[in-house]
Design a protein around this motif. Structure first.
Motif, PDB file in Angstrom:
ATOM      1  N   HIS A 114      -7.449  22.181  -3.920  1.00 42.69           N
ATOM      2  CA  HIS A 114      -8.133  22.044  -5.267  1.00 42.69           C
ATOM      3  C   HIS A 114      -9.994  21.926  -4.443  1.00 42.69           C
ATOM      4  CE1 HIS A 114      -5.640  22.843  -8.322  1.00 42.69           C
ATOM      5  NE2 HIS A 114      -4.206  22.352  -7.394  1.00 42.69           N
ATOM      6  N   GLY A 115     -10.323  22.188  -4.585  1.00 48.78           N
ATOM      7  CA  GLY A 115     -12.186  21.887  -4.317  1.00 48.78           C
ATOM      8  C   GLY A 115     -12.037  21.842  -2.230  1.00 48.78           C
ATOM      9  N   THR A 116     -13.244  20.668  -2.133  1.00 51.17           N
ATOM     10  CA  THR A 116     -13.733  21.741  -0.609  1.00 51.17           C
ATOM     11  C   THR A 116     -12.763  19.829  -0.270  1.00 51.17           C
ATOM     12  OG1 THR A 116     -15.767  23.279  -0.647  1.00 51.17           O
ATOM     13  CG2 THR A 116     -15.111  21.641   1.669  1.00 51.17           C
ATOM     14  N   PRO A 117     -12.623  20.224   1.284  1.00 49.42           N
ATOM     15  CA  PRO A 117     -11.935  19.103   1.856  1.00 49.42           C
ATOM     16  C   PRO A 117     -13.084  18.355   2.551  1.00 49.42           C
ATOM     17  CG  PRO A 117     -10.202  20.731   2.236  1.00 49.42           C
ATOM     18  CD  PRO A 117     -11.032  20.740   1.363  1.00 49.42           C
ATOM     19  N   ARG A 118     -13.424  16.801   2.800  1.00 49.11           N
ATOM     20  CA  ARG A 118     -14.870  16.439   2.534  1.00 49.11           C
ATOM     21  C   ARG A 118     -14.500  15.304   3.951  1.00 49.11           C
ATOM     22  NH1 ARG A 118     -14.787  15.019  -2.316  1.00 49.11           N
ATOM     23  NH2 ARG A 118     -15.837  13.104  -1.796  1.00 49.11           N
ATOM     24  N   ALA A 119     -15.201  15.331   5.138  1.00 56.48           N
ATOM     25  CA  ALA A 119     -14.794  13.501   6.284  1.00 56.48           C
ATOM     26  C   ALA A 119     -16.150  13.452   5.885  1.00 56.48           C
ATOM     27  CB  ALA A 119     -15.019  14.253   7.143  1.00 56.48           C
ATOM     28  N   SER A 120     -16.524  11.986   5.150  1.00 56.05           N
ATOM     29  CA  SER A 120     -17.799  11.309   5.338  1.00 56.05           C
ATOM     30  C   SER A 120     -17.599   9.620   5.419  1.00 56.05           C
ATOM     31  CB  SER A 120     -18.131  11.574   3.981  1.00 56.05           C
ATOM     32  OG  SER A 120     -17.367  10.683   2.379  1.00 56.05           O
ATOM     33  N   PHE A 121     -18.375   9.071   4.980  1.00 55.25           N
ATOM     34  CA  PHE A 121     -19.168   7.477   5.641  1.00 55.25           C
ATOM     35  C   PHE A 121     -18.452   6.888   4.889  1.00 55.25           C
ATOM     36  CE2 PHE A 121     -19.444   8.697   9.793  1.00 55.25           C
ATOM     37  CZ  PHE A 121     -18.184   7.910  10.692  1.00 55.25           C
ATOM     38  N   GLU A 122     -17.099   6.609   3.377  1.00 50.77           N
ATOM     39  CA  GLU A 122     -17.445   5.574   2.496  1.00 50.77           C
ATOM     40  C   GLU A 122     -16.796   4.166   2.773  1.00 50.77           C
ATOM     41  OE1 GLU A 122     -18.315   7.290  -0.273  1.00 50.77           O
ATOM     42  OE2 GLU A 122     -18.144   9.877   0.892  1.00 50.77           O
ATOM     43  N   ALA A 123     -17.408   3.519   1.452  1.00 50.95           N
ATOM     44  CA  ALA A 123     -17.361   2.175   1.251  1.00 50.95           C
ATOM     45  C   ALA A 123     -15.962   2.048   1.208  1.00 50.95           C
ATOM     46  CB  ALA A 123     -18.234   1.299  -0.519  1.00 50.95           C
ATOM     47  N   ALA A 124     -15.891   1.370   2.019  1.00 48.57           N
ATOM     48  CA  ALA A 124     -13.670   0.766   2.391  1.00 48.57           C
ATOM     49  C   ALA A 124     -12.894   0.157   1.199  1.00 48.57           C
ATOM     50  CB  ALA A 124     -13.722  -0.304   3.783  1.00 48.57           C
ATOM     51  N   PRO A 125     -12.099   0.633   0.416  1.00 49.49           N
ATOM     52  CA  PRO A 125     -11.678  -0.733  -0.321  1.00 49.49           C
ATOM     53  C   PRO A 125     -10.512  -1.794   0.181  1.00 49.49           C
ATOM     54  CG  PRO A 125     -10.999   2.125   0.447  1.00 49.49           C
ATOM     55  CD  PRO A 125     -11.762   1.660   1.165  1.00 49.49           C
ATOM     56  N   ALA A 126     -10.247  -2.592  -0.772  1.00 53.50           N
ATOM     57  CA  ALA A 126     -10.030  -3.987  -0.038  1.00 53.50           C
ATOM     58  C   ALA A 126      -8.820  -3.298   0.701  1.00 53.50           C
ATOM     59  CB  ALA A 126      -9.008  -4.880  -1.004  1.00 53.50           C
ATOM     60  N   VAL A 127      -7.889  -2.479   0.507  1.00 56.47           N
ATOM     61  CA  VAL A 127      -6.546  -2.344   1.641  1.00 56.47           C
ATOM     62  C   VAL A 127      -6.955  -1.597   2.885  1.00 56.47           C
ATOM     63  CG1 VAL A 127      -6.155   0.450   0.414  1.00 56.47           C
ATOM     64  CG2 VAL A 127      -3.893  -1.127   1.316  1.00 56.47           C
ATOM     65  N   VAL A 128      -8.287  -1.055   3.042  1.00 57.54           N
ATOM     66  CA  VAL A 128      -8.197  -0.851   3.996  1.00 57.54           C
ATOM     67  C   VAL A 128      -9.589  -1.993   5.085  1.00 57.54           C
ATOM     68  CG1 VAL A 128      -9.171   1.236   4.810  1.00 57.54           C
ATOM     69  CG2 VAL A 128      -8.389   1.992   3.436  1.00 57.54           C
ATOM     70  N   ALA A 129      -9.950  -2.433   4.606  1.00 59.79           N
ATOM     71  CA  ALA A 129     -10.513  -3.235   4.949  1.00 59.79           C
ATOM     72  C   ALA A 129     -10.116  -4.135   5.417  1.00 59.79           C
ATOM     73  CB  ALA A 129     -12.127  -3.751   3.630  1.00 59.79           C
ATOM     74  N   GLU A 130      -8.948  -4.306   4.956  1.00 57.55           N
ATOM     75  CA  GLU A 130      -8.239  -5.984   5.371  1.00 57.55           C
ATOM     76  C   GLU A 130      -7.663  -5.421   6.691  1.00 57.55           C
ATOM     77  OE1 GLU A 130      -4.069  -8.365   3.869  1.00 57.55           O
ATOM     78  OE2 GLU A 130      -5.053  -6.418   2.712  1.00 57.55           O
ATOM     79  N   ARG A 131      -7.079  -4.370   6.718  1.00 58.32           N
ATOM     80  CA  ARG A 131      -6.364  -3.674   7.870  1.00 58.32           C
ATOM     81  C   ARG A 131      -7.039  -3.789   8.898  1.00 58.32           C
ATOM     82  NH1 ARG A 131      -3.751  -3.604   3.155  1.00 58.32           N
ATOM     83  NH2 ARG A 131      -1.052  -3.117   3.314  1.00 58.32           N
ATOM     84  N   PHE A 132      -9.023  -2.743   8.640  1.00 57.79           N
ATOM     85  CA  PHE A 132      -9.297  -2.279  10.328  1.00 57.79           C
ATOM     86  C   PHE A 132     -10.304  -3.877  10.198  1.00 57.79           C
ATOM     87  CE2 PHE A 132      -9.693   2.001   8.559  1.00 57.79           C
ATOM     88  CZ  PHE A 132      -8.291   2.298   9.317  1.00 57.79           C
ATOM     89  N   GLY A 133     -10.150  -5.076   9.411  1.00 56.42           N
ATOM     90  CA  GLY A 133     -10.734  -6.149   9.806  1.00 56.42           C
ATOM     91  C   GLY A 133     -11.976  -5.818   9.574  1.00 56.42           C
ATOM     92  N   VAL A 134     -12.254  -5.220   8.831  1.00 55.35           N
ATOM     93  CA  VAL A 134     -14.523  -5.216   8.831  1.00 55.35           C
ATOM     94  C   VAL A 134     -13.999  -5.707   6.815  1.00 55.35           C
ATOM     95  CG1 VAL A 134     -14.191  -3.487  10.027  1.00 55.35           C
ATOM     96  CG2 VAL A 134     -13.927  -2.887   7.323  1.00 55.35           C
TER      97      VAL A 134
END
Length: 270
Positions: A114-134
């Motif tokens: 549905h719609g167009t798949p996207r690749a972009s730089f976005e603000a990391a949510p807490a669950v992602v930031a915690e695992r990446f150490g950012v």
């Protein structure tokens, strides 16, 4: 209602639910949206206050029967049966060379985007930031797609977040086309293979954006499946894929296995 009394919000929700299920207020048909009568009309029909109608509609929205759209009205939704899915722990390769993970789909089932798949730089949510150490809110590469079985409304949002070092080591993961095997093959070729994964499942409420993309009310819980991929080089998280599925669309099924201690017939203790 008994003794001619006006219904309360839950009773009114049941009355409207019966009219929906009886076909008086059908869902979208041949491109024509199904819309409930205006609040003022329901107030007059049932002799209730505006807040009673609003509360009744909120009950129906929480069940996934309707969706409110501001001044456009309240839309009747098409009900779909829950998909009974057996979740395995096996990761395979498809004939096209792509990794295949346990999913809420059936073998060889056609799906649509549905719609167009996207690749972009976005603000990391807490669950992602915690695992990446950012820091939470730091910009991280996100690959997003909204998908469903063919002919069905949006079923899941799939967000794949790739760590800063993943992008640095394998720049092609940020491109529209990541080549044969997809972004995971690019990561493994860049020195992170073999990637290992762990999946966590939890239930939460959707964000307004998620509710809009999935065409559900914000009062409908969603199932969130978080797949964390770790680099074969140092066992640190390199990618996080988050699937968000409406809570009324799927149920997970597992066959339980008896341990030796639970064998039948029961062994008598000496």
């Amino acid at each position: 209602m008994p003794n001619g009394t006006a219904p309360n919000s839950r009773e009114l929700a049941q009355l409207v639910r019966e009219r929906i299920e009886g076909g008086e207020f059908p869902p979208e048909l041949d491109g024509t949206p199904g819309i409930l009568p205006p609040i003022t009309q329901l107030m007059e029909q049932y002799g209730v206050a505006r807040q009673t109608v609003r509360s009744a509609i909120a009950h129906l929205a929480a069940e996934g029967l309707v969706r409110t759209a501001g001044r456009k009205g309240t839309f009747v939704l098409t009900r779909t049966e829950r998909r009974r899915i057996k979740r395995s722990q096996i990761v395979t390769r498809s004939t096209a060379g792509m990794y295949v993970f346990p999913a809420a789909s059936y073998a060889d089932e056609p799906w649509q985007t549905h719609g167009t798949p996207r690749a972009s730089f976005e603000a990391a949510p807490a669950v992602v930031a915690e695992r990446f150490g950012v820091d939470q809110g730091a910009e991280v590469l996100r690959r997003r797609r909204v998908m469903s079985p063919e002919g069905e409304p949006p079923f899941q949002i799939v967000d794949t977040w790739l760590s800063p070092r993943a992008v640095a080591d394998a720049p092609r993961v940020a491109e529209k086309s990541t080549g044969q095997g997809g972004y995971l093959d690019r990561l493994e070729e860049a020195g992170h293979g073999p990637i290992s994964w762990q999946e966590v499942t939890r239930v939460r409420m959707p964000s307004p954006e998620e509710a809009k993309l999935l065409e559900i009310p914000t009062s409908m819980p969603v199932m969130e499946l978080i797949l964390v991929g770790r680099s074969g080089r140092d066992n640190q998280p390199i990618e996080v894929t988050i699937r968000v599925i409406p809570g009324d669309r799927v149920e997970l099924v597992a066959d339980l296995i008896r341990d030796e201690s639970a064998k039948w017939p029961r062994k008598e203790r000496g």
